[in-house]
Design a protein around this motif. Structure first.
Motif, PDB file in Angstrom:
ATOM      1  N   ILE A  56      26.209  65.919  36.156  1.00 37.97           N
ATOM      2  CA  ILE A  56      27.414  66.052  35.343  1.00 37.97           C
ATOM      3  C   ILE A  56      28.423  66.966  36.030  1.00 37.97           C
ATOM      4  O   ILE A  56      29.642  66.720  35.979  1.00 37.97           O
ATOM      5  CB  ILE A  56      27.070  66.583  33.941  1.00 37.97           C
ATOM      6  N   ALA A 109      30.171  64.926  38.646  1.00 35.03           N
ATOM      7  CA  ALA A 109      31.099  63.989  38.010  1.00 35.03           C
ATOM      8  C   ALA A 109      32.342  64.713  37.514  1.00 35.03           C
ATOM      9  O   ALA A 109      33.470  64.203  37.667  1.00 35.03           O
ATOM     10  CB  ALA A 109      30.398  63.286  36.843  1.00 35.03           C
ATOM     11  N   ALA A 110      32.174  65.896  36.925  1.00 37.49           N
ATOM     12  CA  ALA A 110      33.322  66.670  36.434  1.00 37.49           C
ATOM     13  C   ALA A 110      34.237  67.073  37.587  1.00 37.49           C
ATOM     14  O   ALA A 110      35.468  67.052  37.465  1.00 37.49           O
ATOM     15  CB  ALA A 110      32.837  67.907  35.684  1.00 37.49           C
ATOM     16  N   GLY A 126      28.647  71.365  33.964  1.00 37.65           N
ATOM     17  CA  GLY A 126      27.355  70.687  33.967  1.00 37.65           C
ATOM     18  C   GLY A 126      26.236  71.567  33.460  1.00 37.65           C
ATOM     19  O   GLY A 126      25.354  71.118  32.710  1.00 37.65           O
ATOM     20  N   ASP A 135      38.614  62.410  29.015  1.00 32.29           N
ATOM     21  CA  ASP A 135      37.632  63.071  29.881  1.00 32.29           C
ATOM     22  C   ASP A 135      36.290  63.229  29.174  1.00 32.29           C
ATOM     23  O   ASP A 135      35.227  63.032  29.782  1.00 32.29           O
ATOM     24  CB  ASP A 135      38.155  64.451  30.298  1.00 32.29           C
ATOM     25  N   LEU A 155      32.598  61.639  30.399  1.00 40.22           N
ATOM     26  CA  LEU A 155      31.465  62.524  30.703  1.00 40.22           C
ATOM     27  C   LEU A 155      30.328  62.326  29.706  1.00 40.22           C
ATOM     28  O   LEU A 155      29.148  62.415  30.071  1.00 40.22           O
ATOM     29  CB  LEU A 155      31.931  63.981  30.702  1.00 40.22           C
ATOM     30  N   ILE A 190      31.862  66.514  23.918  1.00 40.21           N
ATOM     31  CA  ILE A 190      30.600  65.925  24.390  1.00 40.21           C
ATOM     32  C   ILE A 190      29.505  66.107  23.348  1.00 40.21           C
ATOM     33  O   ILE A 190      28.718  65.192  23.074  1.00 40.21           O
ATOM     34  CB  ILE A 190      30.180  66.561  25.730  1.00 40.21           C
TER      35      ILE A 190
END
Length: 499
Positions: A109, A112-113, A128, A305, A309, A374
């Motif tokens: 994560i 990816a961020a 992450g 975003d 995620l 999230i």
């Protein structure tokens, strides 16, 4: 801030309103199949400044303080109800998920961020780390009433109870690396082993000390014993954290030790801690809901975003971490798939997201809003479909039946006598037996049987049936012997290999 803004009387009134709102939300969450934490946080957002404007709250430091306090109580309550025999059977996979799994999830994560958002590599890895662990409060509350197979439930609960320390360590480490350019990631490795080692050792020490003290100290009122247990929980966290150990790990280990030892006033202590943990959970999630501003949370940028995620976390990072962490650990493909799906995010990521805000890091508010989104997405998508997923994967266990009756007992601590409540199942070896044929010690008696919400007066010829609630009065020293007899199961006849 609250008292200055509203006055003492108004603060008391608002607290009562929050608790009532939380209880109503919990009731509807059970009916709708949604995790309670979603409705708790929605209550906070509705009454906050961007909603009805009843309370204006933006103090991340206060939210962090209350969040840590509540998490200590929730972990302690969860550890008390965890059976050591259950944990021992899933100790290796749970620890693998709590360490390797968290690192893998955080790394994926974080990368990816970094690639998708306008964040530096360290800020991406910090995000992450914040969402890297499953949440004990969410997992305990969601699984408590679900009829998931025992192996799955034990794995998830043990993982969620032990993976917070890794997430806390990674979060604080990345904050240190971002804040202090002279810090090196290699310098943090000894710190990790120190924190975990101290947490484990002090957890066992305080757990044993608490059990010994509760059983030996004679207090003037039985109501003081549950308070004594809470005091030990807070003391365990405080001292462990003060000397540089993992306070969360120590609290969970201490509770595990206490819950699996003979304990005076056991029923009172467990009931008090369960109620206190619920109160802390309600207020914690509502306060975290107050901390977020919906106009920022549901802005197009944060939602875009956050959704990307969230989907990567649910469908890529978590499954990859689970399948890699459980290699050669005797879990089927379906079981790994279910564990992947049940990796709920909750209060821990949101509380951890307040640390960058309190430390004043760049992009800290952006990190907080994305983490909050999230968590909402994870709880809504995964939390509401756990039972459905278990059913699809054929991982449904015996139906959990909570009795609509209770037996209130007078204090029996000084005479070392306990009342055991046990519900039989189809697999119980005692089912079909008459009471006179049971291998109970002479100092154990079945005082009542509840069957189909009717009280059955037991006598020697009474036959035990599946689904019966047995209430057994037994001297504490014979409790283990009685429990082993009750938990004997009929050896199943194997007709084929498991898929």
């Amino acid at each position: 801030m609250f008292i200055e803004a509203f006055g003492t009387d108004a603060f008391v009134l608002i607290t009562a309103f929050l608790l009532f709102s939380g209880i109503i939300a919990a009731k509807f969450s059970s009916r709708w199949g949604l995790p309670a934490l979603i409705l708790f946080m929605i209550v906070g957002m509705i009454i906050g400044s961007d909603g009805l404007g009843i309370i204006y709250f933006d103090d991340a430091g206060v939210a962090q303080l209350f969040g840590v306090f509540a998490l200590v109580l929730i972990l302690f309550e969860g550890g008390l109800h965890t059976k050591w025999a259950t944990v021992r059977s899933v100790a290796v996979p749970s620890l693998s998920l709590a360490t390797i799994g968290v690192v893998l999830t955080s790394t994926l994560i974080g990368a990816a961020a970094f690639l998708l958002l306008d964040l530096s590599l360290m800020e991406g890895l910090l995000l992450g780390a914040i969402v890297g662990s499953t949440d004990a409060a969410a997992v305990f509350s969601v699984l408590k009433e679900r009829n998931i197979k025992a192996k799955m439930g034990a794995t998830l609960e043990a993982e969620s109870g032990t993976n917070d320390p890794m997430a806390v360590f990674l979060t604080l480490s990345f904050i240190e690396l971002i804040s202090n350019e002279g810090s090196s990631i290699w310098m943090l490795i000894p710190t990790f082993f120190l924190q975990m080692g101290l947490g484990l050792v002090l957890g066992v020490l305080f757990g044993w000390t608490a059990s010994f003290s509760i059983n030996r100290i004679r207090l003037g009122s039985s109501a003081l014993y549950p308070i004594l247990s809470i005091a030990f929980a807070l003391l365990t966290y405080g001292i462990t954290a003060f000397v540089g150990g993992s306070g969360f790990l120590a609290v969970y280990i201490a509770a595990l030790v206490i819950g699996n030892r003979e304990l005076t006033y056991r029923y009172s202590i467990f009931q008090f801690n369960e109620g206190f943990a619920w109160m802390a959970q309600i207020l914690m999630f509502i306060i975290l809901g107050l901390l977020v501003f919906p106009d920022q949370l549901f802005s197009s940028e944060v939602m875009y975003d956050g959704i990307i995620l969230s989907l990567l976390l649910i469908f890529v990072a978590r499954p990859a971490a689970v399948f890699l962490s459980l290699i050669r650990l005797n879990y089927t493909f379906k079981e790994k798939l279910f564990i992947s799906w049940a990796g709920l995010r909750g209060a821990v990521p949101i509380v951890l997201a307040t640390f960058p805000v309190v430390d004043g890091l760049n992009n800290s508010q952006t990190l907080f809003n994305i983490v909050f989104f999230i968590v909402l997405t994870s709880a809504l998508i995964q939390g509401s479909t756990i039972s459905w997923m278990a059913d699809r994967l054929n991982l449904v266990g015996p139906k959990k039946d909570t009795p609509h009756h209770s037996i209130e007992l007078i204090s029996m601590g000084k005479v070392a006598v306990e009342m055991i409540q046990y519900q039989t199942s189809q697999e119980s070896a005692v089912v079909g037996s008459r009471l006179r044929d049971l291998s109970f010690p002479n100092h154990a008696n079945i005082n009542a049987i509840i069957r189909d919400n009717q009280v059955i007066t037991p006598y020697g010829e009474t036959e035990i049936k599946a689904g019966d609630f047995l209430y057994i009065l037994v001297e504490s020293k014979y409790k283990d012997q009685v429990t082993k007899e009750l938990e004997r199961t009929v050896t199943p006849i194997k007709t084929g290999s498991e898929s």
